[in-house]
Scaffold this active site. Structure first.
Site, mmCIF file in Angstrom:
data_model
loop_
_atom_site.group_PDB
_atom_site.id
_atom_site.type_symbol
_atom_site.label_atom_id
_atom_site.label_comp_id
_atom_site.label_asym_id
_atom_site.label_seq_id
_atom_site.Cartn_x
_atom_site.Cartn_y
_atom_site.Cartn_z
ATOM 1 N N ASN A 84 0.874 -1.174 0.000
ATOM 2 C CA ASN A 84 0.000 0.000 0.000
ATOM 3 C C ASN A 84 0.910 1.222 0.000
ATOM 4 O O ASN A 84 1.537 1.528 1.010
ATOM 5 C CB ASN A 84 -0.892 -0.028 1.252
ATOM 6 C CG ASN A 84 -1.713 1.237 1.411
ATOM 7 O OD1 ASN A 84 -1.795 2.057 0.488
ATOM 8 N ND2 ASN A 84 -2.315 1.406 2.578
ATOM 9 N N LYS A 144 0.125 4.281 -0.207
ATOM 10 C CA LYS A 144 -0.477 5.483 0.384
ATOM 11 C C LYS A 144 -0.202 6.678 -0.549
ATOM 12 O O LYS A 144 -0.179 6.479 -1.763
ATOM 13 C CB LYS A 144 0.063 5.695 1.803
ATOM 14 C CG LYS A 144 -0.093 4.411 2.636
ATOM 15 C CD LYS A 144 0.210 4.562 4.089
ATOM 16 C CE LYS A 144 0.009 3.204 4.768
ATOM 17 N NZ LYS A 144 0.219 3.252 6.203
ATOM 18 N N HIS A 169 -9.329 1.495 5.299
ATOM 19 C CA HIS A 169 -8.013 1.592 5.950
ATOM 20 C C HIS A 169 -8.136 2.522 7.164
ATOM 21 O O HIS A 169 -8.910 3.492 7.128
ATOM 22 C CB HIS A 169 -6.980 2.134 4.955
ATOM 23 C CG HIS A 169 -5.585 2.024 5.469
ATOM 24 N ND1 HIS A 169 -5.062 2.934 6.345
ATOM 25 C CD2 HIS A 169 -4.619 1.102 5.255
ATOM 26 C CE1 HIS A 169 -3.821 2.570 6.656
ATOM 27 N NE2 HIS A 169 -3.532 1.462 6.001
ATOM 28 N N GLU A 212 -6.379 4.867 8.119
ATOM 29 C CA GLU A 212 -6.148 6.285 7.798
ATOM 30 C C GLU A 212 -7.386 6.905 7.155
ATOM 31 O O GLU A 212 -7.672 8.093 7.350
ATOM 32 C CB GLU A 212 -4.907 6.407 6.885
ATOM 33 C CG GLU A 212 -3.631 6.141 7.679
ATOM 34 C CD GLU A 212 -2.501 5.503 6.890
ATOM 35 O OE1 GLU A 212 -2.535 5.534 5.645
ATOM 36 O OE2 GLU A 212 -1.576 4.956 7.535
ATOM 37 N N GLU A 217 -4.882 -4.762 10.810
ATOM 38 C CA GLU A 217 -3.798 -3.787 10.931
ATOM 39 C C GLU A 217 -3.971 -3.014 12.250
ATOM 40 O O GLU A 217 -4.699 -2.006 12.282
ATOM 41 C CB GLU A 217 -3.832 -2.794 9.768
ATOM 42 C CG GLU A 217 -3.635 -3.426 8.413
ATOM 43 C CD GLU A 217 -3.092 -2.425 7.405
ATOM 44 O OE1 GLU A 217 -2.058 -2.719 6.800
ATOM 45 O OE2 GLU A 217 -3.673 -1.332 7.232
ATOM 46 N N GLY A 236 3.330 2.140 10.665
ATOM 47 C CA GLY A 236 4.322 3.195 10.493
ATOM 48 C C GLY A 236 5.128 3.490 11.749
ATOM 49 O O GLY A 236 5.823 4.505 11.813
ATOM 50 N N SER A 269 4.007 -2.409 10.050
ATOM 51 C CA SER A 269 5.475 -2.513 10.148
ATOM 52 C C SER A 269 6.016 -3.872 9.678
ATOM 53 O O SER A 269 6.962 -4.394 10.250
ATOM 54 C CB SER A 269 5.942 -2.200 11.576
ATOM 55 O OG SER A 269 5.609 -0.859 11.907
ATOM 56 N N GLY A 299 3.040 -1.211 4.173
ATOM 57 C CA GLY A 299 3.072 0.218 3.859
ATOM 58 C C GLY A 299 4.482 0.666 3.517
ATOM 59 O O GLY A 299 4.964 0.490 2.397
HETATM 60 P P1 13P Z 1 3.411 0.226 7.562
HETATM 61 O O1 13P Z 1 3.864 -1.052 6.906
HETATM 62 O O2 13P Z 1 4.168 1.422 7.092
HETATM 63 O O3 13P Z 1 3.371 0.082 9.037
HETATM 64 O O4 13P Z 1 1.901 0.482 7.091
HETATM 65 C C1 13P Z 1 0.970 -0.531 7.168
HETATM 66 C C2 13P Z 1 -0.249 -0.131 6.439
HETATM 67 O O5 13P Z 1 -0.944 0.795 6.842
HETATM 68 C C3 13P Z 1 -0.594 -0.849 5.205
HETATM 69 O O6 13P Z 1 -1.878 -0.562 4.789
#
Ligand code: 13P
Length: 249
Positions: free
Chosen positions: A9, A11, A94, A96, A166, A172, A212, A233
């Site tokens: 992803n 983003k 998601h 976010e 997640e 992140g 992560s 991510g």
């Molecule tokens: P990270 O791998 O950066 O932690 O993000 C995970 C994520 O939100 C994937 O959709």
């Protein structure tokens, strides 16, 4: 047997040049695994990148879509627009999107229904925040999100959906859930699906872990019995790193 799904992803990252370069660089790795490989990209790159992966094992997905058919929703994209470009997958709900764009269990459910109606495979995200985890309510949050997302969705369609667990505190932050803890929650999600749809469906539904994920921890994550893939991510932005993730076996 559930086919593993290794998904990135991006983003809101990647220029068009970086995006094309990335896809060219990982295509071969994607073609040499039996897993499904998906990269969910910013909407503006969907058309270009989907034409670049035609005929390969690499798939391009969207990060969100609108729940309505069409109309006055400035800035949004519809399921039909994704279909026009041959987009097969879309991330729904998601954390976010829930946090910054006010998506709720209700809109997630509507988006899921629209995606399924249009033959787009949804990757629906659930996960608790740090506050919810520390407050001891993680399981009830997950239950509310899962039952909300799958409300009035029949079993035959539910098995097409991939769920991504997640935990928000792991996104992140570099703080991955322990594989055994991720297994525990993902096992619980499978139980919820089992209660709702029965074993035949719940054993077919893929459940991914995200938060992560890196080349150094994917192997232990994928060893867990109920974990059928990952949603990556930050580590999906580096082509060499993502190649290693694809080749985790
Ligand atoms: P990270 O791998 O950066 O932690 O993000 C995970 C994520 O939100 C994937 O959709």
């Amino acid at each position: 047997m559930r086919r593993p799904l290794i998904a990135g992803n991006w983003k809101m990252n990647m220029s068009v040049r970086e995006a094309e370069d990335f896809i060219d660089a990982i295509k071969k790795a994607a073609d040499t695994t039996s897993d499904e490989v998906l990269v969910c990209v910013p909407s503006i790159h969907l058309g270009l990148l989907s034409s670049k992966v035609f005929g390969s094992n690499l798939e391009i997905g969207a990060q969100t879509m609108h729940e309505e058919e069409k109309g006055a929703f400035t800035g949004e994209i519809s399921a039909d627009m994704l279909k026009d470009y041959g987009i097969s997958h879309c991330i729904i709900g998601h954390s976010e999107r829930r946090k910054f764009f006010n998506e709720t269990d209700v809109t997630v459910n509507l988006k899921l229904k629209k995606a399924l109606e249009k033959d787009i495979s949804p990757v629906v995200c659930v996960g608790e925040t740090l506050e919810e985890k520390e407050g001891g309510i993680a399981e009830s949050v997950i239950k509310r999100q899962i039952l909300g997302a799958f409300k009035d969705i029949p079993g035959k369609e539910a098995e097409i959906v991939a769920v991504a667990y997640e935990p928000v505190w792991a996104i992140g932050t570099g703080r991955t859930a322990e594989p055994e803890d991720a297994q525990k929650t993902i096992g619980y999600i499978r139980e919820l699906l089992d209660d709702k749809y029965g074993k035949e469906i719940s054993e077919k539904t893929r459940i991914l872990y995200g938060g992560s994920v890196k080349s150094s921890n994917i192997k232990n994550i994928m060893k867990q019995k109920d974990i059928d893939g990952v949603l990556v991510g930050g580590a999906s932005l580096d082509k060499d790193h993502f190649k290693k993730i694809i080749k985790y076996k």
